[in-house]
Design an enzyme around this catalytic site. Structure first.
Site, short mmCIF file in Angstrom:
data_model
loop_
_atom_site.label_atom_id
_atom_site.label_comp_id
_atom_site.label_asym_id
_atom_site.label_seq_id
_atom_site.Cartn_x
_atom_site.Cartn_y
_atom_site.Cartn_z
CG ASP A 87 11.20 -0.94 14.86
OD1 ASP A 87 10.02 -1.13 15.24
OD2 ASP A 87 11.87 -1.90 14.88
CG LEU A 122 -1.55 1.38 1.57
CD1 LEU A 122 -2.60 1.89 0.34
CD2 LEU A 122 -2.29 1.25 2.91
CE1 TYR A 156 -1.97 -8.30 10.10
CE2 TYR A 156 -4.26 -8.77 9.82
CZ TYR A 156 -3.09 -8.14 9.52
OH TYR A 156 -3.32 -6.94 8.47
CE LYS A 158 -2.90 -4.25 11.16
NZ LYS A 158 -2.27 -2.99 10.58
CB ALA A 173 1.00 -3.79 9.65
CB THR A 219 1.31 -7.65 6.73
OG1 THR A 219 2.63 -8.04 5.80
CG2 THR A 219 1.00 -6.18 6.70
N1 LIG Z 1 -1.96 -7.07 2.78
C1 LIG Z 1 -3.27 -7.35 3.00
O1 LIG Z 1 -3.95 -8.17 2.53
C2 LIG Z 1 -3.99 -6.38 4.08
C3 LIG Z 1 -5.36 -6.76 4.52
C4 LIG Z 1 -5.95 -6.07 5.43
C5 LIG Z 1 -5.25 -4.77 6.07
N2 LIG Z 1 -3.82 -4.71 5.66
C6 LIG Z 1 -3.35 -3.66 6.37
O2 LIG Z 1 -2.95 -2.63 5.38
C7 LIG Z 1 -1.55 -2.08 5.79
C8 LIG Z 1 -0.90 -2.35 4.38
O3 LIG Z 1 -0.39 -3.50 4.34
P1 LIG Z 1 0.45 -3.88 3.32
O4 LIG Z 1 0.15 -5.48 2.54
O5 LIG Z 1 0.90 -2.75 2.28
O6 LIG Z 1 2.02 -4.36 4.16
P2 LIG Z 1 3.34 -4.75 3.66
O7 LIG Z 1 3.40 -4.59 2.25
O8 LIG Z 1 3.65 -5.85 4.45
O9 LIG Z 1 4.29 -3.80 4.14
C9 LIG Z 1 4.29 -3.34 5.41
C10 LIG Z 1 5.32 -2.15 6.00
O10 LIG Z 1 5.47 -1.91 7.43
C11 LIG Z 1 6.79 -1.75 7.61
N3 LIG Z 1 7.08 -2.37 8.85
C12 LIG Z 1 6.95 -3.33 9.22
N4 LIG Z 1 7.24 -3.64 10.35
C13 LIG Z 1 7.61 -2.32 10.89
C14 LIG Z 1 8.05 -1.77 12.07
N5 LIG Z 1 8.48 -2.42 13.04
N6 LIG Z 1 8.47 -0.31 12.10
C15 LIG Z 1 8.14 0.35 11.02
N7 LIG Z 1 7.64 -0.11 9.79
C16 LIG Z 1 7.47 -1.37 9.74
C17 LIG Z 1 7.54 -2.26 6.26
O11 LIG Z 1 8.71 -1.59 6.20
P3 LIG Z 1 9.90 -2.70 5.68
O12 LIG Z 1 9.73 -2.84 4.12
O13 LIG Z 1 11.32 -1.62 5.79
O14 LIG Z 1 10.10 -3.65 6.14
C18 LIG Z 1 6.59 -2.01 5.12
O15 LIG Z 1 6.84 -0.83 4.81
C19 LIG Z 1 -1.11 -2.82 6.93
O16 LIG Z 1 -1.51 -2.31 8.10
C20 LIG Z 1 -1.96 -4.02 6.87
O17 LIG Z 1 -2.18 -4.67 8.36
C21 LIG Z 1 -3.34 -5.65 4.65
#
Ligand SMILES: NC(=O)c1ccc[n+]([C@@H]2O[C@H](COP(=O)([O-])OP(=O)(O)OC[C@H]3O[C@@H](n4cnc5c(N)ncnc54)[C@H](OP(=O)(O)O)[C@@H]3O)[C@@H](O)[C@H]2O)c1
Length: 278
Positions: free
Chosen positions: A34, A12, A123, A127, A58, A60
């Protein structure tokens, strides 16, 4: 407007950084800060002084969260509380990304924003607890729940299916979990609209329409012009460490209140496949 995005290197986050224009936007990955480090979070937010913070950072991986609950709660609940406290300190607005997995999946009609949370996985619990804590720290914050996210620039379901379909004659995909696929580009645009509308409270943001993972996979294979057979199976046959809700379709009513309508997921999938080829 000044905007800070936590999680800018994620699926995202990348779409947000590409789609956001006309405002001053700063994107942060875990290497920049972090979210578990409260002092660092506060220092970064104090220095940026944003009008809006979008918190997409997050942990994830839903199955890994199940075996690492301490890490899941630290990153997905305590980290967001750190960000909310920093936002409160500088008077920034906060939009936090949450998930359909805060629900138990026992409903048979779309979940409304006010429906009771009853998460079934670590998870989902991380949330759900984050939502409750954020509403205590910053009652005016916006909680955007989304689901089944896909997009370019990271691992996602359509990418996994396409890679598997190109090397295997048949794929087994679960047909007893129903939800709303959501394209990162459409979600990013909706988030930009919500911030522009000074949104607050819980909002459900997914592409329109719903399907099972099997139906989603069948559409992906068809649209990609592949002849791989896609076979429906039950969750029991494909046991995973974390339980998933059987039904987590999110109602668009809360989003429509802001005059934002999302495209159908089938249309979004075609645009994703196009983007993936470029
Ligand atoms: N993916 C899904 O299907 C889904 C569904 C429902 C809700 N969501 C929510 O939507 C949001 C975006 O999801 P996404 O799929 O884009 O996530 P993603 O691709 O897994 O990316 C996670 C992001 O969080 C960062 N991150 C992880 N641990 C961290 C920490 N301890 N401190 C600071 N940053 C950290 C990562 O940074 P690095 O790259 O540096 O590790 C990355 O930028 C999340 O809140 C997720 O829970 C996702």
């Amino acid at each position: 407007m000044k905007v800070t995005v936590f999680g800018a290197s994620g699926l995202l986050g990348k779409a947000l950084m590409r789609e956001w224009s006309g405002d001053e936007i700063v994107g942060l990955s875990s290497r920049d800060v972090d979210v578990r480090d409260a002092d660092r979070v506060r220092a970064v937010v104090e220095s940026a002084r944003p009008d809006w913070i979008v918190l997409a950072a997050a942990y994830t991986n839903v199955d890994d969260c199940q075996s690492h609950p301490d890490l899941a709660f630290a990153v997905n609940r305590d980290g967001p509380v750190n960000v909310a406290q920093a936002a409160k300190h500088v008077g920034a607005k906060l939009l936090f990304l949450s998930s359909d997995y805060v629900f138990d999946g026992n409903k048979t009609s779309p979940y409304e924003a006010g429906d009771a949370r009853n998460p079934q996985s670590v998870y989902g619990r991380s949330k759900a607890e984050a939502e409750v804590r954020l509403l205590e720290v910053l009652p005016e914050c916006c909680i955007a729940r989304t689901s089944w996210l896909f997009g370019t620039g990271g691992k996602c379901f359509p990418d996994t299916i396409l890679k598997a379909a190109s090397s295997r004659p048949a794929l087994d995909v679960v047909n007893d979990q129903r939800g709303c696929p959501t394209y990162s580009v459409d979600l990013a645009r909706a988030i930009i609209g919500l911030c522009g509308n000074r949104a607050s409270g819980i909002v459900h943001v997914t592409n329109a329409g719903d399907c099972s993972w099997f139906e989603f996979a069948r559409e992906i294979v068809k649209d990609a012009g592949l002849s791989t057979e896609v076979r429906p199976v039950s969750s029991q046959q494909m046991a995973r460490p974390a339980p998933r809700p059987a039904y987590s379709v999110l109602s668009p009513k809360s989003l429509l209140q802001y005059g934002i309508a999302m495209p159908m997921w089938k249309d979004a999938l075609l645009r994703y496949l196009q983007e993936r080829q470029n």
